[in-house]
Scaffold this active site. Sequence first.
Site: not given
Ligand code: IPD
Length: 298
Positions: A84, A103, A105, A239
């Site tokens: 990421e 995942d 953050t 993810d």
């Molecule tokens: C997010 C988380 C969240 C989801 C978002 C993601 P990140 O990832 O997985 O549950 O709803 O679409 O972007 O940004 O915390 O790595």
Amino acid sequence: MTTPTAGSSARDVPDGTDLAALEEFAVDCAAAAGAFIEEARPAELRVATKSSETDPVTQMDSAAERLLRERIAAARPDDACHGEEEEATRGTTGLTWVIDPIDGTVNYVYGYPFYSVSVAVVTGDVTTPGAWRPVAGAVAHPRAGLVYHARRGGGAFARDASGRDEPVRVSGAVDLPTSLIATGFGYDADKRRAQGKALVPVLPRVRDIRRGGSAALDLCHVASGLLDGYYEMGINAWDMAAGWLILTEAGGLLTGLDGRPPSPDLIVGAGQPLHQALHDLVAEALAAFDWSADAPGR
Ligand code: IPD
């Protein structure tokens, strides 16, 4: 990249690959990064923003990705890496490590305990939906002391802090009105407005909705029957890669829209008896408006 042999596809596992060893290595990596983000968390996190002001990144996201990349490069120098927070690196083995150092953050920033580290190894081209498949992976949930893990054909497990593996299995849910469904939202305001619209027809037709904040953990929780299903629009490969495999090895299904592969457009995951009904409900919700116009760039 390894050249596929006649009759094989880019998603086949290269000859001689030891999937059990890859699974254990994924567990080691996810557990190490999970411990790191807990133990090395500074009193003051530096929070910068990425795609929008609601999309945070901390020095711990970068440091945990560095830790993962260094471990992978030391043990598997010829594999590619796609994460990421940093540029992708190329490899020669046909295997790519797909990693999300934190995942969830937003949850991590707040100390809300629903965040994870996701580490998967996949075959094929991870940048093209349908052209790749996870073959081993692990999702560490450090605040629960658990690491979910799986390899293709090997079943799915949750490992506790003592190292004991417990098999996980999807729920037996069949009917939407009594099913607990998770979803998630992106960081872009237009995308969120569209995700909200899509949720309106879903909410009255399921038991309830959960928004945990870590897609990788949502998938593991469907895999272990803590949730009956999960769907989201806008999910990245890092993810979903490990959670996808853990869910399918626990008896579930993960697809995109209308039989298409999981992709950033949509993923729908559930136990097999519920999957079609959940897919059809989400498809109906998306068909009621012009999703691509309402959520430009998804
Ligand atoms: C997010 C988380 C969240 C989801 C978002 C993601 P990140 O990832 O997985 O549950 O709803 O679409 O972007 O940004 O915390 O790595």
